[in-house]
Write a protein that holds these residues in place. Structure first.
Motif, short mmCIF file in Angstrom:
data_model
loop_
_atom_site.label_atom_id
_atom_site.label_comp_id
_atom_site.label_asym_id
_atom_site.label_seq_id
_atom_site.Cartn_x
_atom_site.Cartn_y
_atom_site.Cartn_z
N VAL A 189 4.14 -16.70 6.39
CA VAL A 189 4.85 -15.87 7.52
C VAL A 189 5.83 -15.13 6.72
O VAL A 189 6.95 -15.59 6.10
N ASP A 190 5.56 -13.53 7.20
CA ASP A 190 6.40 -12.64 6.74
C ASP A 190 7.72 -12.30 7.59
O ASP A 190 7.62 -12.66 8.81
N ASP A 191 8.59 -11.92 6.95
CA ASP A 191 9.73 -11.41 7.80
C ASP A 191 10.46 -12.34 8.38
O ASP A 191 10.81 -11.91 9.70
N VAL A 248 15.86 -9.50 -2.56
CA VAL A 248 17.20 -9.96 -3.53
C VAL A 248 17.60 -8.72 -4.29
O VAL A 248 16.80 -8.25 -5.05
N GLU A 249 18.65 -8.35 -3.95
CA GLU A 249 19.33 -7.08 -4.70
C GLU A 249 20.41 -7.33 -5.71
O GLU A 249 20.77 -6.74 -6.50
N THR A 250 21.12 -8.66 -5.45
CA THR A 250 22.36 -8.95 -6.10
C THR A 250 22.13 -10.18 -6.76
O THR A 250 21.47 -11.12 -6.37
N ASP A 252 13.27 -12.87 5.79
CA ASP A 252 13.40 -11.28 5.74
C ASP A 252 14.55 -10.80 4.87
O ASP A 252 15.79 -11.43 4.91
N ARG A 253 14.41 -9.35 4.36
CA ARG A 253 15.62 -9.11 3.60
C ARG A 253 16.61 -8.63 4.26
O ARG A 253 17.77 -8.70 3.83
N SER A 254 16.47 -8.09 5.57
CA SER A 254 17.66 -7.81 6.39
C SER A 254 18.51 -9.22 6.54
O SER A 254 19.51 -9.22 6.62
N GLY A 264 12.76 -8.63 -5.12
CA GLY A 264 13.63 -7.80 -4.71
C GLY A 264 13.73 -6.83 -5.77
O GLY A 264 13.48 -7.19 -7.06
N TYR A 265 14.69 -5.79 -5.49
CA TYR A 265 14.95 -4.93 -6.49
C TYR A 265 15.72 -5.35 -7.61
O TYR A 265 15.61 -4.88 -8.81
N LEU A 266 16.58 -6.70 -7.65
CA LEU A 266 17.21 -7.03 -8.46
C LEU A 266 16.22 -7.48 -9.82
O LEU A 266 16.39 -7.19 -11.05
N ILE A 288 0.84 -1.28 0.14
CA ILE A 288 0.14 0.11 0.04
C ILE A 288 0.75 1.20 -0.15
O ILE A 288 1.94 1.29 0.74
N ARG A 289 0.36 2.36 -0.61
CA ARG A 289 1.18 3.55 -0.76
C ARG A 289 0.05 4.62 -0.36
O ARG A 289 -1.35 4.43 -0.75
N TRP A 290 0.17 5.66 0.14
CA TRP A 290 -0.68 6.82 0.69
C TRP A 290 -0.28 7.89 -0.12
O TRP A 290 0.81 8.68 0.20
#
Ligand SMILES: Nc1nc2c(ncn2[C@@H]2O[C@@H]3COP(=O)(O)O[C@H]4[C@@H](O)[C@H](n5cnc6c(=O)[nH]c(N)nc65)O[C@@H]4COP(=O)(O)O[C@H]3[C@H]2O)c(=O)[nH]1
Length: 617
Positions: free
Chosen positions: A511-513, A572-574, A535-537, A591-593, A394-396
């Motif tokens: 199950v998220d994160d 996932v970025e790389t 989770d991405r971290s 992920g951004y990749l 969601i975005r506001w």
């Protein structure tokens, strides 16, 4: 010739007795000294007699009244020196008339700067009457200070001012009662420290008297985890702790500083700091040192830790409201940054708080104003690298603040009780969009929707899910609901039935994160979950020896799959991480990749062209 005055009563012609005054003059022959006779002049003196008797009666009445009165009567000459005081003064204050006669009021006053006395002097100077002016009186017998209220008026002989006359009342008891009431109204009953109202008043007075070179620090102190003490040791022990903290703070500050309790576990210290922030920091250290020693409570040693926010006059505000508010903001920042620390207020903190307030004030209208929008981030199957679904985020679109991240408003929506309504909208919008897209592209997709813990607890979730599926005609298998690990653990027992019912509808649960909470995998086997999202971290963590984290990821994936859970890697970025995840058999990834979350129309284009993207990857 000699004369005599006689007064006697005679009966007048109406038959009433009246007083007559007779002046009798004996006539004597000046040559022989022989008495020749008398001349008697008589006159009716009844009126004179009446007036005289009335005067005597009224004086007697006055004396008796002044003696009987609980007040006292006084007179001064034109210099303000007492010429008369009635017995009341002795009865009330143990002051004998002879101690006062010939002296002025100022000479006898307990406090010569008192407003009541100064007003008395000003009135006398202008020869004006006055009423109930309070002033303090030393009571020699008790060695205490009493309080009197004076009323008086100037007296004149013809046009000549000859002094003042008036009464005095003992108002010691009512003044003490008033002071007690004032103390109660101004002080916190538990610690005896000034309360919020009194603090504001004293701070305002202090600031009013500050020059341009003066520096004042306002310290907002909040005890960390005080609630835990209350919950575990009870309120009585909590009160003991607060009293001890108050005592330590009081002992650590200078006589001219102020320490107040605002309520709960919030204290404020106000200090004049000659060296500005440097002095404030020294004071903070001193206070923290004072609070550091353990407090003995019911055979427990409790360690008090606190978060302190500091605002400085004049740079952080010139009014008492601004300084207190800014110190409060800085205190919250200190808490957010891990507690048991202190922070000075900065302009940037103020901007953030104002933004939060704007969000808070406009959140309840956002839905009806159509300000929410869903973005979609594609999810990829790692063996085929094809899009298998997407996560709805969601975005506001805020009219003033622009695009607001869910991280900034979802927690507030949960707190304010709006999350269920917002969640309903997200479900409907995500299902509607997915059903339409699947029909348009002729492709199976699974949309993931985030749930907040409050939605699960509030009991409307199942109905919302059913309605969203029905309205969109989306097959339940194309909907996945994500709940964070922490939220799920917090409500495990209460939510288990909800999960089972959702599962029976045919939707899948994720199950998220995963990896951010403190739970193990054990509970997952007992709940009807299908997907585990790492989770991405956790995915992006920098590894110490290049292997550690990967070993854990590999172990998680193996364990999850042994529980029949599909594993999705987030963030996932790389391409390096992607290769690793594919190698260890992770099922899906986002992920951004691959792609950032996209607005609906861009996502649609993305899906339409994803085969081409596959070639680029
Ligand atoms: N650094 C990095 N970040 C990546 C990458 N790929 C995706 N992300 C971001 O990671 C977040 C993933 O969502 P989440 O963990 O469920 O975390 C979500 C979710 O917990 C919550 N949220 C979002 N939408 C909703 C919603 O509709 N309802 C509820 N209850 N919560 C939502 O807000 C959180 C934040 O959402 P977003 O800001 O959209 O942030 C998203 C996404 O934009 C990457 O490669 N690198």
């Amino acid at each position: 010739m000699s004369s005599r005055l006689l007064e006697f009563r005679v009966r007048n012609k109406e038959g009433h007795y009246i007083w007559v005054g007779a002046n009798i003059r004996v006539l004597i022959d000046p040559l022989t000294g022989e008495k020749l006779g008398s001349v008697v002049v008589s006159r009716d003196i009844q009126a004179q007699r009446d007036a005289r008797e009335e005067l005597i009666r009224s004086e007697a009445r006055f004396r008796s009244l002044t003696n009987l009165s609980s007040d006292w009567f006084w007179e001064t000459d034109e210099q303000g020196r007492f010429t008369y005081v009635s017995d009341g003064l002795y009865r009330l204050f143990g002051i004998r008339p002879e101690e006062v006669i010939g002296r002025t009021r100022t000479e006898r006053a307990a406090d010569r700067t008192e407003p009541g006395l100064l007003e008395y002097l000003a009135k006398v100077e202008r020869r004006e009457p006055f009423r109930d002016l309070p002033y303090s009186v030393f009571v020699p017998e008790k060695g205490t200070i009493g309080c009197a209220a004076l009323s008086g008026e100037p007296i004149y002989d013809g046009n000549r001012f000859i002094g003042y006359r008036g009464v005095g009342r003992d108002i010691t008891d009512s003044m003490q009662a008033q002071k007690r009431l004032q103390d109660l109204a101004n002080h916190d009953a538990l610690t005896g420290l000034p309360n919020r109202a009194h603090l504001s008043e004293r701070l305002r007075t202090l600031l009013d008297n500050c020059g341009s070179d003066d520096r004042v620090a306002v310290l907002f102190i909040d005890l960390d985890r005080f609630k835990e003490v209350n919950d575990t040791l009870g309120h009585a022990r909590g009160d003991e702790l607060l009293s001890e903290v108050a005592q330590r703070l009081r002992q650590s500050i200078a006589a001219s500083d102020i320490v107040a309790r605002l309520g709960g576990d919030e204290f404020v210290v106000v200090s004049q700091c000659i060296n500005g922030a440097q002095s404030a920091m020294q004071l903070v250290e001193k206070l923290r040192y004072a609070l550091d020693a353990p407090i003995e409570l019911a055979a427990h040693e409790v360690f008090v830790r606190s978060s302190i926010g500091i605002s400085m006059f004049p740079q952080d505000g010139r009014s008492e409201e601004d300084l207190l508010q800014h110190a409060d903001i800085a205190m919250y920042r200190a808490k957010e940054e891990g507690r048991n620390g202190y922070r000075f207020y900065t302009e940037e903190m103020g901007i953030q708080v104002r933004e939060r307030m704007t969000i808070d004030n406009s959140l309840h209208r956002a839905l009806e104003r159509n300000e929410f929008e869903l973005y979609y981030q594609p999810k990829f199957d790692l063996s085929s690298l094809r899009v298998v679904g997407m996560e709805a985020l969601i975005r506001w679109n805020h009219p003033q603040l622009g695009r607001v991240s869910p991280l900034d408003f979802i927690p507030m929506a949960e707190e304010r009780g709006f999350i269920s309504e917002i969640g309903k909208w997200v479900l409907e919008e995500a299902c509607r969009f997915t059903a339409r897209l699947m029909a348009a592209q002729g492709q199976e997709l699974k949309v993931s929707v985030n749930l907040s813990a409050r939605q699960v607890q509030e009991g409307l979730l199942i109905r919302h899910v059913v309605e969203a599926l029905e309205r969109s005609a989306l097959t339940p298998g194309s909907l996945e609901l994500e709940l964070t690990e922490t939220a799920m653990i917090a409500n495990l027992a209460a939510s288990a039935d909800v999960f089972t019912e959702l599962k029976s509808l045919g939707v899948s649960l994720a199950v998220d994160d995963f990896g951010t909470g403190y739970s193990g995998l054990a509970y997952l086997g007992q709940l009807p979950f299908d997907v585990l999202k790492l989770d991405r971290s956790f995915i992006n963590q920098k590894e110490k020896n290049g292997l550690g984290n990967r070993k854990i990821i590999r172990a998680f994936i193996r364990m999850a799959q042994s529980l029949n859970l599909s594993v999705v890697a987030e963030g996932v970025e790389t391409s390096e991480i992607l290769s690793f995840l594919r190698e260890v058999g992770c099922n899906e990834a986002q992920g951004y990749l691959f792609s950032r979350p996209l607005p609906a129309d861009e996502f649609e284009t993305f899906i339409a062209t994803h085969e081409a993207r596959l070639l680029v990857l």
